[in-house]
Scaffold this active site. Sequence first.
Site, PDB file in Angstrom:
ATOM      1  N   ASN A 125      59.415 -30.660   2.618  1.00  0.00           N
ATOM      2  CA  ASN A 125      59.061 -29.151   2.441  1.00  0.00           C
ATOM      3  C   ASN A 125      58.722 -29.131   0.945  1.00  0.00           C
ATOM      4  OD1 ASN A 125      60.272 -26.629   0.607  1.00  0.00           O
ATOM      5  ND2 ASN A 125      60.131 -26.074   2.803  1.00  0.00           N
ATOM      6  N   PHE A 132      64.796 -21.641   7.179  1.00  0.00           N
ATOM      7  CA  PHE A 132      63.643 -21.552   7.688  1.00  0.00           C
ATOM      8  C   PHE A 132      62.737 -22.855   7.977  1.00  0.00           C
ATOM      9  CE2 PHE A 132      63.737 -21.801   3.106  1.00  0.00           C
ATOM     10  CZ  PHE A 132      62.747 -22.482   2.756  1.00  0.00           C
ATOM     11  N   GLU A 133      63.420 -23.923   7.965  1.00  0.00           N
ATOM     12  CA  GLU A 133      62.915 -25.048   8.612  1.00  0.00           C
ATOM     13  C   GLU A 133      63.581 -25.754   9.717  1.00  0.00           C
ATOM     14  OE1 GLU A 133      61.719 -27.895   5.394  1.00  0.00           O
ATOM     15  OE2 GLU A 133      62.981 -26.663   3.977  1.00  0.00           O
ATOM     16  N   MET A 134      64.446 -26.720   9.952  1.00  0.00           N
ATOM     17  CA  MET A 134      64.853 -27.169  11.140  1.00  0.00           C
ATOM     18  C   MET A 134      66.064 -26.269  11.469  1.00  0.00           C
ATOM     19  SD  MET A 134      64.445 -31.177   9.869  1.00  0.00           S
ATOM     20  CE  MET A 134      64.521 -31.684  11.742  1.00  0.00           C
TER      21      MET A 134
END
Length: 193
Positions: free
Chosen positions: A9, A33-35
């Site tokens: 990120n 908001f990622e994994m």
Amino acid sequence: LSVFNAAFNFRQFWDGRAVTLEDQALLPIATDFEMANTLEAVREFLGGDSEYTTKFQDVYPDGVTIANMVDALAHYQRSTFIRLDTPFQCYLGGEQDALTEQAQQGLRRFTEVGCSHCHNGINLGGNSYQKLGALSAYYGVAETADIHDAGLAARTGRQGDLHVFRVPGLHGVATTPPYLHDGSVTSLEDTVK
């Protein structure tokens, strides 16, 4: 470990929330908001796969642990994203012909203009933090800042750290798109502009 390949990120690395590469390995896994996962869930997933279990045991006597996951990912990033064979690296090693005359003129200009004050060291950066748009306004002119653009202030909580990001290393920059603190620019030419 292919499950981690997309985990980098830009903002977390450049804004200072990830102080070390090992920190960076952890943050994307659990960030919403990622994994949007947990370290324990990923450890269980890897531990439940016989191929991963075998590969981890080949390297780590205690097998799949969170610490070993982090070490494996950090090692992958260090060994995959570091280039030692660029013309610039060869030039620094004493090969005067490694850089074209145009590249040598560019290096002189880079130093004369003062770029090396921030983009310094063996990687031409990555050693310090600076406000994005230090030489000309970035937010409010070229871009509008959102909640993810707080920079170092996201970690420190200090107003003076707002929009302050790690100075990117320029070593091998032509082969490492995308660019900027958020990976939003894909062209090196556009980044320089």
